[in-house]
Every structure is written in C-alpha cells, then in structure tokens.
Design an enzyme around this catalytic site. Structure first.
Site, PDB file in Angstrom:
ATOM      1  N   HIS A  96       0.853  -1.190   0.000  1.00  0.00           N
ATOM      2  CA  HIS A  96       0.000   0.000   0.000  1.00  0.00           C
ATOM      3  C   HIS A  96       0.896   1.249   0.000  1.00  0.00           C
ATOM      4  O   HIS A  96       1.558   1.537   1.006  1.00  0.00           O
ATOM      5  CB  HIS A  96      -0.911   0.020   1.219  1.00  0.00           C
ATOM      6  CG  HIS A  96      -1.973  -1.036   1.197  1.00  0.00           C
ATOM      7  ND1 HIS A  96      -3.091  -0.948   0.381  1.00  0.00           N
ATOM      8  CD2 HIS A  96      -2.105  -2.201   1.880  1.00  0.00           C
ATOM      9  CE1 HIS A  96      -3.855  -2.000   0.568  1.00  0.00           C
ATOM     10  NE2 HIS A  96      -3.284  -2.785   1.462  1.00  0.00           N
ATOM     11  N   HIS A 106      -0.751  -7.092  -5.186  1.00  0.00           N
ATOM     12  CA  HIS A 106      -0.855  -8.308  -4.372  1.00  0.00           C
ATOM     13  C   HIS A 106      -0.254  -9.461  -5.152  1.00  0.00           C
ATOM     14  O   HIS A 106      -0.417  -9.539  -6.380  1.00  0.00           O
ATOM     15  CB  HIS A 106      -2.323  -8.619  -4.058  1.00  0.00           C
ATOM     16  CG  HIS A 106      -2.585 -10.072  -3.771  1.00  0.00           C
ATOM     17  ND1 HIS A 106      -3.057 -10.935  -4.748  1.00  0.00           N
ATOM     18  CD2 HIS A 106      -2.429 -10.814  -2.646  1.00  0.00           C
ATOM     19  CE1 HIS A 106      -3.190 -12.148  -4.222  1.00  0.00           C
ATOM     20  NE2 HIS A 106      -2.815 -12.107  -2.963  1.00  0.00           N
ATOM     21  N   HIS A 141       0.181  -6.423 -17.743  1.00  0.00           N
ATOM     22  CA  HIS A 141      -0.403  -7.614 -18.367  1.00  0.00           C
ATOM     23  C   HIS A 141       0.520  -8.216 -19.434  1.00  0.00           C
ATOM     24  O   HIS A 141       0.576  -9.445 -19.568  1.00  0.00           O
ATOM     25  CB  HIS A 141      -1.774  -7.285 -18.954  1.00  0.00           C
ATOM     26  CG  HIS A 141      -2.875  -7.390 -17.936  1.00  0.00           C
ATOM     27  ND1 HIS A 141      -3.510  -8.575 -17.659  1.00  0.00           N
ATOM     28  CD2 HIS A 141      -3.424  -6.451 -17.115  1.00  0.00           C
ATOM     29  CE1 HIS A 141      -4.414  -8.373 -16.710  1.00  0.00           C
ATOM     30  NE2 HIS A 141      -4.381  -7.091 -16.362  1.00  0.00           N
ATOM     31  N   ASN A 262      -8.499 -20.748  12.540  1.00  0.00           N
ATOM     32  CA  ASN A 262      -7.657 -20.312  13.654  1.00  0.00           C
ATOM     33  C   ASN A 262      -6.224 -20.064  13.222  1.00  0.00           C
ATOM     34  O   ASN A 262      -5.270 -20.405  13.915  1.00  0.00           O
ATOM     35  CB  ASN A 262      -7.699 -21.348  14.798  1.00  0.00           C
ATOM     36  CG  ASN A 262      -7.191 -20.775  16.113  1.00  0.00           C
ATOM     37  OD1 ASN A 262      -7.301 -19.576  16.345  1.00  0.00           O
ATOM     38  ND2 ASN A 262      -6.637 -21.630  16.956  1.00  0.00           N
TER      39      ASN A 262
END
Length: 305
Positions: A96, A106, A141, A262
């Site tokens: 970011h 990402h 791309h 978890n």
C-alpha cells in the site's frame, strides 16, 4: 522434488523481494516477526511501514503442517474418517503506497501437499490502481502474458479470466482493480489446470511468476513515486482502499479460510491498508479521472497486446 526444495525457493524469494523493495523505497526497512502455527510449522512475517514510497507493505513466508481441517476436507471431497495431513508453504505479498498514482499490488505463490501424495501449486498476482493508467495496465499484463507464454500458451488467457472472476467485488459489481492472473490446483501430470505439465515444469512456472514481482512493482514505484497529487486525490485513494478492504474481508477465500481455521490473525490481516474511508453513496463527477477509473473496473478487458 521434495517440499524442502520448494520451501527453500519461497524463503529465497521473500529475501530477494524484500531487498528490492527496500532499495527502491529508499528509507523503509522491513521488520521481521517469527511465529509458530498451533498445528505445526510457522512463518516469517516481514512488514515495511512509513517509508518514502510505501505507507505499509508485507512480504510473508509460511510453512504450515497439520491435520486437514474439516472445512477443507469438504472442499476436497475427503472422507471424514480418513487420516489426511497436509503441508502448505508459500509467499504472500501486499503493498500500500502513499502516493495515489502508485498502485496497490498483491501476489501469492503457494504449494500444498497431502500425506497421500496428492499435491498442487496455486497463486496469482493482481494490480489495483487508485487511478487506472492504460500504459501501466499494458506493461503489467504484457509482462505476465510473456511469463505465462514461456510455460504454456493456454496459461495467460485461462488464468487472466480466472483473475477477473476471482478478484470481483460482487456486492459492488466491479473488479478490485485491473486483474492479472490467478491459478489453483495445478496438479502434476494432470489434464486439468496444469495442462499435463510435470511437477518440475509447474514449479518452474510458479518460480517465474514469483520472480516477476520485484521488476514489475519496483518499475511502477519508480515511475510514479514523485508525481504530485491533491488532497482530493488522496481522499479518493482512501475510498479505493475501502473497496480493497471489502473484498478481502467479504470475498477473499484465503482470508476467510485463515480466520475460520484459527490461523495467525496478524499475518492474515497484514493485507489491509493502514487507513481506508467510506463515504455514503459517493458519486464521482462525470468525466473525471475518478469516474473513468470506475468505468474501467470490468471483467474481460484486454490490456495485453
């Protein structure tokens, strides 16, 4: 090929990406947090904050082992009473930036192996500009297309469509950004997503995608880091970050799976920006750069030449 070799590459990939990002940012430094998973294994979370270009970024490595969770057993059609254990390893990255002209990026590359010998690779890389820049979209791309084409001519069109479908905010009816590629269940010597390629060949593909991150993103950081921006553009960046948060918390299956099983919360939520805003019923001015960006957040756009 054993999991140790794949794990070794992912650790080296994390090291190399952190080094390249630090050099390009100029002032930001990664801080490492070592952790252990409750079922076995652990990871290295590395976070960079308050740099010259990056407000927050993370490059995570993990290798986790344990018994296959009931939810994953359902997804994989495994028997409830079968004694299946897994090993999963990979690298996950989100960046970011401060400047709204530098895009969010990402990437995730991963390997999953079951105790019965079944294994596969997965991953993806996508770009989320706050303002869509056609030259950047073409650069991104085309870089991915050339990387995919070196391994199989079907990979880019297949994985590009998969990314368009995956990185889609359904409740907003818009893509998260300009997409990229997304792939999963690339099983060796299987006629499915891996197109009958061997384990070595699939690993070579995943390696190339992983190694594409640093040259792609450092080029975009250098290109836009010093571009001036207004307070209005910064507020638009916060709104676009809000959309990023919505996707990651509502739709991203990796985030949901990690929280439901978890997993380590701090590492899972590393992908979230340091600040994001929501404004009720915001409508950009017709014909503005903001409106043009919204108009281009659609599936099926052909950015590569």
């Amino acid at each position: 090929m054993k999991v140790d070799e794949i794990e070794g590459f992912f650790k080296e990939l994390q090291d190399n990406i952190c080094r390249a990002i630090e050099e390009t940012d100029g002032t930001g430094k990664f801080k490492e947090d070592l952790w252990e998973h409750h079922s076995g294994g652990g990871g290295r979370t590395r976070l960079i904050q308050h740099g010259s270009v990056l407000e927050k970024g993370g490059v995570n490595f993990s290798k986790v082992q344990g018994e296959v969770h009931p939810r994953l057993r359902q997804q994989m059609n495994l028997g409830e009473n079968d004694d299946f254990h897994f090993t999963a390893t990979g690298v996950s990255i989100v960046m970011h930036p401060y400047n709204p002209h530098v895009p969010i990026i990402h990437m995730n590359v991963r390997y999953f192996e079951l105790s019965n010998g079944t294994c596969w690779f997965g991953g993806g890389i996508d770009l989320t500009p706050h303002y869509i820049n056609e030259a950047d979209a073409a650069f991104f791309h085309n870089y991915l297309k050339q990387s995919c084409d070196r391994h199989h001519i079907d990979f880019y069109p297949k994985f590009k469509t998969w990314a368009d479908d995956y990185f889609f905010i359904q409740h907003r009816n818009e893509t998260r950004g300009i997409g990229g590629i997304f792939f999963d269940y690339l099983k060796p010597d299987d006629a499915g997503n891996g197109n009958n390629l061997s384990k070595e060949a699939l690993f070579a593909f995943v390696k190339e995608i992983g190694e594409s991150f640093a040259p792609i993103y450092t080029a975009l950081m250098q290109k836009h880091r010093d571009e001036p921006y207004t307070e209005e553009q910064k507020q638009w960046q916060f709104l676009r970050r809000g959309r990023y948060v919505e996707f990651n918390l509502v739709w991203d299956r990796g985030t949901k799976f990690g929280l439901e099983t978890n997993g380590r919360t701090e590492s899972i939520l590393m992908s979230l920006p340091p600040q994001a805003n929501w404004e009720y019923n915001f409508e950009p001015v017709a014909g503005s750069p903001e409106a043009k960006t919204l108009e281009a957040l659609k599936k099926g756009l052909n950015w590569a030449s």
